[in-house]
Scaffold this motif. Structure first.
Motif, PDB file in Angstrom:
ATOM      1  N   PRO A 173       3.341  18.730   3.696  1.00 18.97           N
ATOM      2  CA  PRO A 173       2.428  17.585   3.812  1.00 18.97           C
ATOM      3  C   PRO A 173       3.142  16.236   3.723  1.00 18.97           C
ATOM      4  O   PRO A 173       2.622  15.231   4.213  1.00 18.97           O
ATOM      5  CB  PRO A 173       1.451  17.783   2.640  1.00 18.97           C
ATOM      6  CG  PRO A 173       2.086  18.772   1.734  1.00 18.97           C
ATOM      7  CD  PRO A 173       2.953  19.633   2.587  1.00 18.97           C
ATOM      8  N   ALA A 174       4.320  16.215   3.123  1.00 21.41           N
ATOM      9  CA  ALA A 174       5.088  14.968   3.057  1.00 21.41           C
ATOM     10  C   ALA A 174       5.375  14.422   4.447  1.00 21.41           C
ATOM     11  O   ALA A 174       5.503  13.203   4.637  1.00 21.41           O
ATOM     12  CB  ALA A 174       6.402  15.195   2.307  1.00 21.41           C
ATOM     13  N   ASP A 195      -1.135  19.204  12.186  1.00 19.95           N
ATOM     14  CA  ASP A 195      -2.432  19.090  12.865  1.00 19.95           C
ATOM     15  C   ASP A 195      -3.485  18.432  11.976  1.00 19.95           C
ATOM     16  O   ASP A 195      -4.560  18.047  12.455  1.00 19.95           O
ATOM     17  CB  ASP A 195      -2.931  20.466  13.308  1.00 19.95           C
ATOM     18  CG  ASP A 195      -2.101  21.056  14.437  1.00 19.95           C
ATOM     19  OD1 ASP A 195      -1.449  20.273  15.161  1.00 19.95           O
ATOM     20  OD2 ASP A 195      -2.083  22.291  14.579  1.00 19.95           O
ATOM     21  N   GLN A 196      -3.200  18.296  10.686  1.00 11.72           N
ATOM     22  CA  GLN A 196      -4.131  17.657   9.757  1.00 11.72           C
ATOM     23  C   GLN A 196      -4.093  16.131   9.851  1.00 11.72           C
ATOM     24  O   GLN A 196      -4.850  15.440   9.167  1.00 11.72           O
ATOM     25  CB  GLN A 196      -3.800  18.070   8.315  1.00 11.72           C
ATOM     26  CG  GLN A 196      -3.906  19.550   8.027  1.00 11.72           C
ATOM     27  CD  GLN A 196      -3.364  19.903   6.654  1.00 11.72           C
ATOM     28  OE1 GLN A 196      -3.091  19.026   5.816  1.00 11.72           O
ATOM     29  NE2 GLN A 196      -3.199  21.193   6.388  1.00 11.72           N
ATOM     30  N   PHE A 197      -3.221  15.616  10.699  1.00 15.09           N
ATOM     31  CA  PHE A 197      -2.976  14.172  10.774  1.00 15.09           C
ATOM     32  C   PHE A 197      -4.263  13.348  10.920  1.00 15.09           C
ATOM     33  O   PHE A 197      -4.549  12.469  10.105  1.00 15.09           O
ATOM     34  CB  PHE A 197      -2.012  13.861  11.928  1.00 15.09           C
ATOM     35  CG  PHE A 197      -1.905  12.409  12.262  1.00 15.09           C
ATOM     36  CD1 PHE A 197      -1.222  11.538  11.435  1.00 15.09           C
ATOM     37  CD2 PHE A 197      -2.523  11.895  13.404  1.00 15.09           C
ATOM     38  CE1 PHE A 197      -1.125  10.184  11.738  1.00 15.09           C
ATOM     39  CE2 PHE A 197      -2.438  10.552  13.711  1.00 15.09           C
ATOM     40  CZ  PHE A 197      -1.737   9.699  12.887  1.00 15.09           C
ATOM     41  N   ASN A 198      -5.038  13.629  11.949  1.00 11.86           N
ATOM     42  CA  ASN A 198      -6.240  12.820  12.193  1.00 11.86           C
ATOM     43  C   ASN A 198      -7.258  12.945  11.062  1.00 11.86           C
ATOM     44  O   ASN A 198      -7.879  11.955  10.647  1.00 11.86           O
ATOM     45  CB  ASN A 198      -6.888  13.213  13.525  1.00 11.86           C
ATOM     46  CG  ASN A 198      -6.133  12.648  14.714  1.00 11.86           C
ATOM     47  OD1 ASN A 198      -5.651  11.519  14.669  1.00 11.86           O
ATOM     48  ND2 ASN A 198      -6.028  13.433  15.778  1.00 11.86           N
ATOM     49  N   TYR A 199      -7.426  14.163  10.548  1.00 10.21           N
ATOM     50  CA  TYR A 199      -8.371  14.392   9.449  1.00 10.21           C
ATOM     51  C   TYR A 199      -7.979  13.579   8.215  1.00 10.21           C
ATOM     52  O   TYR A 199      -8.811  12.875   7.624  1.00 10.21           O
ATOM     53  CB  TYR A 199      -8.409  15.886   9.123  1.00 10.21           C
ATOM     54  CG  TYR A 199      -9.118  16.228   7.828  1.00 10.21           C
ATOM     55  CD1 TYR A 199     -10.494  16.082   7.695  1.00 10.21           C
ATOM     56  CD2 TYR A 199      -8.395  16.710   6.731  1.00 10.21           C
ATOM     57  CE1 TYR A 199     -11.147  16.391   6.511  1.00 10.21           C
ATOM     58  CE2 TYR A 199      -9.039  17.030   5.540  1.00 10.21           C
ATOM     59  CZ  TYR A 199     -10.408  16.868   5.429  1.00 10.21           C
ATOM     60  OH  TYR A 199     -11.040  17.178   4.250  1.00 10.21           O
ATOM     61  N   ARG A 200      -6.705  13.666   7.840  1.00 16.45           N
ATOM     62  CA  ARG A 200      -6.260  12.928   6.648  1.00 16.45           C
ATOM     63  C   ARG A 200      -6.277  11.426   6.886  1.00 16.45           C
ATOM     64  O   ARG A 200      -6.628  10.644   5.988  1.00 16.45           O
ATOM     65  CB  ARG A 200      -4.862  13.390   6.239  1.00 16.45           C
ATOM     66  CG  ARG A 200      -4.805  14.827   5.712  1.00 16.45           C
ATOM     67  CD  ARG A 200      -3.599  14.985   4.828  1.00 16.45           C
ATOM     68  NE  ARG A 200      -3.334  16.376   4.459  1.00 16.45           N
ATOM     69  CZ  ARG A 200      -2.859  16.754   3.286  1.00 16.45           C
ATOM     70  NH1 ARG A 200      -2.609  15.852   2.354  1.00 16.45           N
ATOM     71  NH2 ARG A 200      -2.604  18.020   3.033  1.00 16.45           N
ATOM     72  N   LEU A 248       0.862  -1.181   0.000  1.00 12.44           N
ATOM     73  CA  LEU A 248       0.000   0.000   0.000  1.00 12.44           C
ATOM     74  C   LEU A 248       0.899   1.232   0.000  1.00 12.44           C
ATOM     75  O   LEU A 248       1.801   1.344   0.832  1.00 12.44           O
ATOM     76  CB  LEU A 248      -0.904   0.026   1.230  1.00 12.44           C
ATOM     77  CG  LEU A 248      -1.722   1.310   1.429  1.00 12.44           C
ATOM     78  CD1 LEU A 248      -2.755   1.468   0.330  1.00 12.44           C
ATOM     79  CD2 LEU A 248      -2.375   1.322   2.811  1.00 12.44           C
ATOM     80  N   VAL A 249       0.654   2.154  -0.924  1.00 10.68           N
ATOM     81  CA  VAL A 249       1.418   3.392  -1.007  1.00 10.68           C
ATOM     82  C   VAL A 249       0.558   4.554  -0.517  1.00 10.68           C
ATOM     83  O   VAL A 249      -0.619   4.667  -0.897  1.00 10.68           O
ATOM     84  CB  VAL A 249       1.878   3.659  -2.455  1.00 10.68           C
ATOM     85  CG1 VAL A 249       2.587   5.014  -2.564  1.00 10.68           C
ATOM     86  CG2 VAL A 249       2.813   2.550  -2.923  1.00 10.68           C
ATOM     87  N   ILE A 250       1.130   5.400   0.328  1.00 15.59           N
ATOM     88  CA  ILE A 250       0.433   6.587   0.851  1.00 15.59           C
ATOM     89  C   ILE A 250       1.294   7.807   0.550  1.00 15.59           C
ATOM     90  O   ILE A 250       2.447   7.891   0.984  1.00 15.59           O
ATOM     91  CB  ILE A 250       0.181   6.474   2.363  1.00 15.59           C
ATOM     92  CG1 ILE A 250      -0.665   5.229   2.670  1.00 15.59           C
ATOM     93  CG2 ILE A 250      -0.497   7.739   2.895  1.00 15.59           C
ATOM     94  CD1 ILE A 250      -0.884   4.986   4.150  1.00 15.59           C
ATOM     95  N   TYR A 251       0.716   8.761  -0.191  1.00 17.43           N
ATOM     96  CA  TYR A 251       1.485   9.917  -0.669  1.00 17.43           C
ATOM     97  C   TYR A 251       0.696  11.203  -0.426  1.00 17.43           C
ATOM     98  O   TYR A 251      -0.114  11.630  -1.260  1.00 17.43           O
ATOM     99  CB  TYR A 251       1.781   9.753  -2.166  1.00 17.43           C
ATOM    100  CG  TYR A 251       2.727  10.789  -2.732  1.00 17.43           C
ATOM    101  CD1 TYR A 251       4.089  10.555  -2.782  1.00 17.43           C
ATOM    102  CD2 TYR A 251       2.252  11.999  -3.230  1.00 17.43           C
ATOM    103  CE1 TYR A 251       4.962  11.496  -3.306  1.00 17.43           C
ATOM    104  CE2 TYR A 251       3.109  12.952  -3.753  1.00 17.43           C
ATOM    105  CZ  TYR A 251       4.468  12.685  -3.792  1.00 17.43           C
ATOM    106  OH  TYR A 251       5.332  13.621  -4.316  1.00 17.43           O
ATOM    107  N   PRO A 252       0.893  11.857   0.731  1.00 19.49           N
ATOM    108  CA  PRO A 252       0.198  13.128   0.985  1.00 19.49           C
ATOM    109  C   PRO A 252       0.829  14.271   0.190  1.00 19.49           C
ATOM    110  O   PRO A 252       2.057  14.377   0.105  1.00 19.49           O
ATOM    111  CB  PRO A 252       0.404  13.356   2.489  1.00 19.49           C
ATOM    112  CG  PRO A 252       1.029  12.102   3.010  1.00 19.49           C
ATOM    113  CD  PRO A 252       1.699  11.444   1.861  1.00 19.49           C
ATOM    114  N   ASP A 253      -0.010  15.117  -0.385  1.00 19.39           N
ATOM    115  CA  ASP A 253       0.453  16.329  -1.064  1.00 19.39           C
ATOM    116  C   ASP A 253      -0.355  17.497  -0.497  1.00 19.39           C
ATOM    117  O   ASP A 253      -1.098  17.334   0.466  1.00 19.39           O
ATOM    118  CB  ASP A 253       0.292  16.195  -2.573  1.00 19.39           C
ATOM    119  CG  ASP A 253       1.402  16.909  -3.341  1.00 19.39           C
ATOM    120  OD1 ASP A 253       2.017  17.834  -2.773  1.00 19.39           O
ATOM    121  OD2 ASP A 253       1.664  16.538  -4.493  1.00 19.39           O
TER     122      ASP A 253
END
Length: 362
Positions: free
Chosen positions: A105-106, A45-50, A5-10
Protein backbone atom coordinates in the motif's frame (compact mmCIF):
# COMPACT_ATOMS: atom_id res chain seq x y z
CA UNK A 1 5.00 28.80 8.71
CA UNK A 2 4.86 26.19 6.00
CA UNK A 3 1.77 24.01 5.68
CA UNK A 4 2.33 20.35 4.85
CA UNK A 5 -0.28 17.69 4.10
CA UNK A 6 0.93 14.16 4.92
CA UNK A 7 -0.58 11.10 3.20
CA UNK A 8 0.34 7.67 4.57
CA UNK A 9 -1.44 4.61 3.09
CA UNK A 10 -1.23 1.37 5.09
CA UNK A 11 -2.85 -2.02 4.66
CA UNK A 12 -6.44 -1.27 5.70
CA UNK A 13 -6.19 2.44 6.44
CA UNK A 14 -4.87 5.68 4.99
CA UNK A 15 -3.61 8.25 7.47
CA UNK A 16 -3.63 11.95 6.68
CA UNK A 17 -2.28 14.80 8.78
CA UNK A 18 -1.86 18.54 8.47
CA UNK A 19 1.29 20.20 9.82
CA UNK A 20 2.06 23.87 10.24
CA UNK A 21 5.80 23.99 10.67
CA UNK A 22 6.65 21.20 13.09
CA UNK A 23 3.25 21.38 14.77
CA UNK A 24 0.71 18.72 13.85
CA UNK A 25 -2.61 20.54 13.63
CA UNK A 26 -4.74 17.47 12.99
CA UNK A 27 -4.64 13.81 12.07
CA UNK A 28 -7.28 11.51 10.66
CA UNK A 29 -7.23 7.76 10.10
CA UNK A 30 -9.39 6.75 7.14
CA UNK A 31 -10.46 3.14 7.69
CA UNK A 32 -11.16 1.29 4.46
CA UNK A 33 -13.80 -1.41 4.13
CA UNK A 34 -11.88 -4.70 3.87
CA UNK A 35 -14.60 -6.27 1.75
CA UNK A 36 -14.21 -3.47 -0.79
CA UNK A 37 -10.40 -3.72 -0.80
CA UNK A 38 -10.68 -7.45 -1.52
CA UNK A 39 -12.65 -6.76 -4.70
CA UNK A 40 -9.54 -5.26 -6.32
CA UNK A 41 -7.17 -7.61 -8.11
CA UNK A 42 -4.10 -5.69 -6.97
CA UNK A 43 -3.26 -3.03 -4.41
CA UNK A 44 -2.48 -0.51 -7.13
CA UNK A 45 -6.06 -0.93 -8.38
CA UNK A 46 -7.22 0.61 -5.08
CA UNK A 47 -5.88 3.99 -6.23
CA UNK A 48 -9.16 5.65 -7.23
CA UNK A 49 -11.07 4.25 -4.24
CA UNK A 50 -8.50 5.48 -1.73
CA UNK A 51 -8.01 8.82 -3.49
CA UNK A 52 -11.75 9.54 -3.36
CA UNK A 53 -11.80 8.79 0.36
CA UNK A 54 -8.82 11.09 0.93
CA UNK A 55 -10.53 13.89 -1.02
CA UNK A 56 -13.75 13.35 0.95
CA UNK A 57 -11.84 13.62 4.25
CA UNK A 58 -9.98 16.74 3.10
CA UNK A 59 -13.30 18.37 2.23
CA UNK A 60 -14.73 17.43 5.63
CA UNK A 61 -11.68 18.95 7.33
CA UNK A 62 -11.82 22.07 5.12
CA UNK A 63 -8.30 21.49 3.79
CA UNK A 64 -7.59 22.93 0.34
CA UNK A 65 -4.61 21.73 -1.70
CA UNK A 66 -4.19 25.32 -2.92
CA UNK A 67 -3.37 26.44 0.64
CA UNK A 68 -0.48 23.98 1.01
CA UNK A 69 3.24 24.57 0.65
CA UNK A 70 3.89 20.87 -0.01
CA UNK A 71 2.46 17.37 0.20
CA UNK A 72 4.54 14.68 1.93
CA UNK A 73 3.69 11.13 0.87
CA UNK A 74 4.76 7.73 2.09
CA UNK A 75 7.38 6.31 -0.26
CA UNK A 76 6.83 2.94 -1.88
CA UNK A 77 9.02 0.07 -3.03
CA UNK A 78 11.42 1.31 -5.70
CA UNK A 79 14.91 0.14 -6.60
CA UNK A 80 17.56 0.44 -3.84
CA UNK A 81 18.24 4.09 -3.05
CA UNK A 82 19.99 6.34 -0.50
CA UNK A 83 18.03 7.85 2.37
CA UNK A 84 16.79 11.40 2.08
CA UNK A 85 13.86 13.44 0.80
CA UNK A 86 12.90 12.95 -2.84
CA UNK A 87 10.83 15.10 -5.14
CA UNK A 88 8.01 12.95 -6.52
CA UNK A 89 8.04 13.10 -10.32
CA UNK A 90 6.40 11.22 -13.18
CA UNK A 91 9.26 8.72 -13.24
CA UNK A 92 8.55 7.68 -9.65
CA UNK A 93 4.79 7.59 -10.25
CA UNK A 94 5.17 5.41 -13.35
CA UNK A 95 7.55 3.01 -11.59
CA UNK A 96 5.29 2.59 -8.56
CA UNK A 97 2.25 2.09 -10.78
CA UNK A 98 3.74 -0.46 -13.20
CA UNK A 99 7.17 -1.73 -12.13
CA UNK A 100 7.41 -1.98 -8.33
CA UNK A 101 8.81 -5.41 -7.39
CA UNK A 102 6.49 -5.78 -4.39
CA UNK A 103 2.79 -5.05 -3.95
CA UNK A 104 2.48 -2.75 -0.97
CA UNK A 105 0.00 0.00 0.00
CA UNK A 106 2.97 2.35 0.42
CA UNK A 107 3.15 2.44 -3.39
CA UNK A 108 -0.13 4.39 -3.40
CA UNK A 109 1.16 7.30 -1.30
CA UNK A 110 3.12 9.11 -3.99
CA UNK A 111 0.46 8.31 -6.61
CA UNK A 112 -2.37 9.88 -4.62
CA UNK A 113 -0.32 12.90 -3.55
CA UNK A 114 1.01 13.56 -7.06
CA UNK A 115 -2.49 13.36 -8.55
CA UNK A 116 -3.91 15.74 -5.93
CA UNK A 117 -1.15 18.23 -6.68
CA UNK A 118 -1.42 18.00 -10.46
CA UNK A 119 -5.19 18.52 -10.43
CA UNK A 120 -4.96 21.62 -8.19
CA UNK A 121 -4.32 25.20 -9.25
CA UNK A 122 -1.27 25.75 -7.06
CA UNK A 123 0.42 22.38 -7.77
CA UNK A 124 2.44 22.23 -4.53
CA UNK A 125 5.58 20.05 -4.67
CA UNK A 126 5.22 16.45 -3.53
CA UNK A 127 7.99 14.85 -1.46
CA UNK A 128 8.68 11.41 -0.03
CA UNK A 129 11.25 10.75 2.70
CA UNK A 130 13.15 7.55 3.48
CA UNK A 131 11.01 5.06 1.54
CA UNK A 132 11.00 1.30 2.10
CA UNK A 133 13.76 0.86 -0.50
CA UNK A 134 16.48 2.76 1.37
CA UNK A 135 19.73 0.80 1.01
CA UNK A 136 22.92 1.89 2.77
CA UNK A 137 24.44 -1.53 3.45
CA UNK A 138 28.18 -1.89 3.70
CA UNK A 139 29.41 -4.52 1.20
CA UNK A 140 30.02 -7.24 3.81
CA UNK A 141 26.41 -6.91 5.05
CA UNK A 142 25.10 -8.15 1.70
CA UNK A 143 26.86 -11.51 1.85
CA UNK A 144 24.31 -14.20 2.69
CA UNK A 145 26.46 -17.33 2.73
CA UNK A 146 26.08 -18.58 -0.85
CA UNK A 147 26.75 -16.58 -4.03
CA UNK A 148 23.27 -17.26 -5.42
CA UNK A 149 21.59 -15.32 -2.60
CA UNK A 150 22.12 -11.83 -1.24
CA UNK A 151 20.84 -10.11 1.88
CA UNK A 152 18.63 -7.14 1.07
CA UNK A 153 17.93 -3.85 2.79
CA UNK A 154 14.20 -3.50 3.31
CA UNK A 155 12.86 -2.07 6.56
CA UNK A 156 10.89 0.81 8.07
CA UNK A 157 13.55 3.38 7.28
CA UNK A 158 11.18 6.28 7.87
CA UNK A 159 10.35 5.51 11.50
CA UNK A 160 13.84 4.29 12.42
CA UNK A 161 15.61 7.31 10.97
CA UNK A 162 13.06 9.72 12.46
CA UNK A 163 13.67 8.42 15.99
CA UNK A 164 17.42 8.56 15.30
CA UNK A 165 17.03 12.29 14.63
CA UNK A 166 14.97 12.69 17.82
CA UNK A 167 17.64 10.87 19.82
CA UNK A 168 20.52 12.89 18.39
CA UNK A 169 18.68 16.10 19.33
CA UNK A 170 18.08 14.82 22.85
CA UNK A 171 21.77 13.90 23.17
CA UNK A 172 22.66 17.36 21.76
CA UNK A 173 24.75 15.78 19.05
CA UNK A 174 24.72 16.10 15.27
CA UNK A 175 22.64 13.36 13.61
CA UNK A 176 25.54 12.61 11.25
CA UNK A 177 27.93 12.04 14.15
CA UNK A 178 25.84 9.49 16.07
CA UNK A 179 25.94 5.70 16.18
CA UNK A 180 22.75 3.91 17.21
CA UNK A 181 21.40 0.41 17.42
CA UNK A 182 17.73 0.84 16.50
CA UNK A 183 15.08 -1.80 17.19
CA UNK A 184 11.78 -1.22 15.40
CA UNK A 185 9.42 -3.45 17.39
CA UNK A 186 6.00 -3.40 15.80
CA UNK A 187 3.85 -5.63 13.59
CA UNK A 188 7.15 -6.36 11.84
CA UNK A 189 10.48 -6.34 13.67
CA UNK A 190 13.68 -4.86 12.24
CA UNK A 191 16.91 -4.25 14.14
CA UNK A 192 19.68 -2.20 12.57
CA UNK A 193 23.10 -0.65 12.98
CA UNK A 194 22.86 3.07 12.23
CA UNK A 195 26.33 4.58 11.77
CA UNK A 196 26.68 8.32 11.27
CA UNK A 197 23.33 8.74 9.51
CA UNK A 198 23.49 5.51 7.48
CA UNK A 199 21.77 2.17 8.21
CA UNK A 200 24.74 -0.03 7.36
CA UNK A 201 23.03 -3.29 8.34
CA UNK A 202 19.47 -4.21 9.28
CA UNK A 203 17.37 -7.36 9.57
CA UNK A 204 14.60 -7.97 7.06
CA UNK A 205 11.62 -9.16 9.17
CA UNK A 206 10.40 -11.72 6.61
CA UNK A 207 13.80 -13.42 6.33
CA UNK A 208 15.84 -13.12 9.48
CA UNK A 209 16.31 -11.75 12.96
CA UNK A 210 14.08 -12.48 15.98
CA UNK A 211 10.62 -13.97 15.64
CA UNK A 212 7.83 -11.46 15.97
CA UNK A 213 4.10 -11.25 16.48
CA UNK A 214 3.43 -13.35 13.36
CA UNK A 215 6.81 -13.71 11.61
CA UNK A 216 9.29 -16.50 12.26
CA UNK A 217 12.61 -14.70 11.89
CA UNK A 218 15.63 -17.04 11.64
CA UNK A 219 14.78 -20.71 11.21
CA UNK A 220 16.90 -23.91 11.33
CA UNK A 221 17.81 -24.26 7.63
CA UNK A 222 18.21 -28.05 7.44
CA UNK A 223 14.92 -28.78 9.21
CA UNK A 224 13.13 -26.08 7.21
CA UNK A 225 14.31 -27.56 3.90
CA UNK A 226 13.19 -31.04 4.99
CA UNK A 227 9.76 -29.73 6.04
CA UNK A 228 9.21 -27.88 2.75
CA UNK A 229 10.08 -30.89 0.58
CA UNK A 230 7.95 -33.15 2.75
CA UNK A 231 4.89 -30.90 2.32
CA UNK A 232 5.50 -29.47 -1.16
CA UNK A 233 2.59 -31.46 -2.64
CA UNK A 234 0.21 -30.16 0.04
CA UNK A 235 0.91 -26.42 -0.20
CA UNK A 236 1.60 -23.94 -2.98
CA UNK A 237 4.67 -21.70 -2.82
CA UNK A 238 2.56 -18.77 -1.62
CA UNK A 239 0.89 -20.89 1.07
CA UNK A 240 4.28 -21.95 2.40
CA UNK A 241 5.47 -18.33 2.47
CA UNK A 242 2.32 -17.25 4.30
CA UNK A 243 2.83 -20.00 6.87
CA UNK A 244 6.14 -18.48 7.92
CA UNK A 245 5.51 -14.78 7.22
CA UNK A 246 1.90 -14.38 8.38
CA UNK A 247 1.27 -17.33 10.70
CA UNK A 248 4.55 -17.80 12.57
CA UNK A 249 6.04 -16.29 15.69
CA UNK A 250 3.83 -15.49 18.67
CA UNK A 251 0.71 -16.38 16.67
CA UNK A 252 1.97 -19.90 15.89
CA UNK A 253 2.99 -20.63 19.49
CA UNK A 254 0.16 -19.03 21.43
CA UNK A 255 -2.68 -18.50 18.97
CA UNK A 256 -2.53 -14.71 19.30
CA UNK A 257 -0.53 -11.95 17.65
CA UNK A 258 -1.41 -9.52 20.47
CA UNK A 259 1.59 -9.07 22.75
CA UNK A 260 -0.46 -7.69 25.65
CA UNK A 261 -2.61 -10.83 25.59
CA UNK A 262 0.46 -13.08 25.47
CA UNK A 263 2.13 -11.29 28.39
CA UNK A 264 -1.07 -11.51 30.43
CA UNK A 265 -1.37 -15.19 29.61
CA UNK A 266 2.20 -15.72 30.75
CA UNK A 267 1.30 -14.79 34.32
CA UNK A 268 -0.38 -18.15 34.82
CA UNK A 269 0.77 -20.18 31.81
CA UNK A 270 4.41 -21.38 31.94
CA UNK A 271 4.58 -22.06 28.20
CA UNK A 272 3.26 -18.60 27.32
CA UNK A 273 5.79 -17.07 29.72
CA UNK A 274 8.58 -19.02 28.00
CA UNK A 275 7.55 -17.88 24.51
CA UNK A 276 7.32 -14.21 25.54
CA UNK A 277 10.72 -14.42 27.22
CA UNK A 278 12.18 -16.16 24.15
CA UNK A 279 10.95 -13.33 21.94
CA UNK A 280 12.60 -10.76 24.20
CA UNK A 281 15.74 -12.93 24.32
CA UNK A 282 15.99 -13.03 20.51
CA UNK A 283 15.44 -9.29 20.21
CA UNK A 284 18.16 -8.59 22.78
CA UNK A 285 20.52 -11.03 21.03
CA UNK A 286 20.06 -9.22 17.70
CA UNK A 287 20.60 -5.84 19.38
CA UNK A 288 23.89 -7.19 20.71
CA UNK A 289 24.84 -8.39 17.22
CA UNK A 290 24.23 -4.92 15.75
CA UNK A 291 26.27 -3.37 18.58
CA UNK A 292 29.11 -5.62 17.42
CA UNK A 293 28.64 -4.36 13.84
CA UNK A 294 29.31 -0.87 15.21
CA UNK A 295 32.38 -2.11 17.06
CA UNK A 296 30.72 -1.40 20.39
CA UNK A 297 30.90 2.32 19.66
CA UNK A 298 27.28 3.33 20.23
CA UNK A 299 25.67 6.48 21.56
CA UNK A 300 22.45 4.71 22.51
CA UNK A 301 20.11 1.82 21.82
CA UNK A 302 16.77 3.09 20.52
CA UNK A 303 13.59 1.04 20.99
CA UNK A 304 10.59 2.12 18.96
CA UNK A 305 7.24 0.75 17.74
CA UNK A 306 3.93 -0.25 19.33
CA UNK A 307 5.50 -3.13 21.27
CA UNK A 308 7.35 -0.55 23.39
CA UNK A 309 4.01 0.35 24.98
CA UNK A 310 4.16 -2.94 26.93
CA UNK A 311 6.32 -2.07 29.95
CA UNK A 312 6.70 -5.68 31.08
CA UNK A 313 8.12 -6.77 27.73
CA UNK A 314 10.40 -3.74 27.46
CA UNK A 315 11.80 -4.58 30.89
CA UNK A 316 12.68 -8.09 29.69
CA UNK A 317 14.63 -6.64 26.77
CA UNK A 318 16.29 -3.84 28.73
CA UNK A 319 17.51 -6.22 31.44
CA UNK A 320 19.57 -8.05 28.82
CA UNK A 321 21.04 -5.02 27.03
CA UNK A 322 21.60 -2.65 29.97
CA UNK A 323 25.39 -2.91 29.79
CA UNK A 324 25.43 -1.67 26.20
CA UNK A 325 24.78 1.86 27.45
CA UNK A 326 21.91 4.33 27.20
CA UNK A 327 18.55 2.86 26.18
CA UNK A 328 16.05 5.38 24.81
CA UNK A 329 12.35 4.58 24.29
CA UNK A 330 10.18 5.92 21.47
CA UNK A 331 6.87 4.04 21.75
CA UNK A 332 4.47 4.09 18.84
CA UNK A 333 5.24 5.32 15.34
CA UNK A 334 6.63 8.59 14.02
CA UNK A 335 6.11 8.17 10.28
CA UNK A 336 3.79 11.16 9.88
CA UNK A 337 6.25 13.43 11.65
CA UNK A 338 9.14 11.98 9.65
CA UNK A 339 7.44 12.76 6.35
CA UNK A 340 6.48 16.29 7.41
CA UNK A 341 9.93 17.09 8.81
CA UNK A 342 11.64 15.74 5.70
CA UNK A 343 9.61 18.10 3.53
CA UNK A 344 10.26 20.98 5.91
CA UNK A 345 14.03 20.45 5.81
CA UNK A 346 13.85 20.89 2.04
CA UNK A 347 11.47 23.87 2.12
CA UNK A 348 13.64 25.64 4.69
CA UNK A 349 16.75 24.80 2.62
CA UNK A 350 18.35 22.78 5.41
CA UNK A 351 18.98 20.02 2.88
CA UNK A 352 18.52 19.54 -0.85
CA UNK A 353 15.89 17.26 -2.27
CA UNK A 354 17.00 14.22 -4.27
CA UNK A 355 15.82 13.32 -7.78
CA UNK A 356 15.15 9.68 -8.63
CA UNK A 357 15.68 8.93 -12.32
CA UNK A 358 14.83 5.28 -12.72
CA UNK A 359 17.88 3.46 -11.39
CA UNK A 360 19.83 6.65 -10.66
CA UNK A 361 19.61 9.32 -7.97
CA UNK A 362 20.93 12.88 -8.39
Amino acid sequence: MKKILVIYPDWNVTKIALFEGENKLLEKIITHDKTILLTYESIIDQFNYRKKQVIHSLNQLCISINELDAIAARGGVLSPMPSGTYIVNETIVDYLRTKSPIEHPANLGALIAFDLSETSNKKPPVFMTDPLSVDEFVPEARIAGVPQLERISRYNALNMKTVARYASNKLKKDYWDCNFVIAHLDKHISIGAHRKGLMIDVTYPFDEGPFGLHTTGDLPLVDLTTWIFKHMNEYSENEIKKRFIEHGGLLAYLGTSELDEAVEKGITDKNAKLIVEAMAYQIAKEIGAMAAVLGGDIDAVLLTGEIINNECFVRLVKNKIAKLGIVMLYPGSYELEGLAYGALRVLYQLEEFLVWKGEKVT
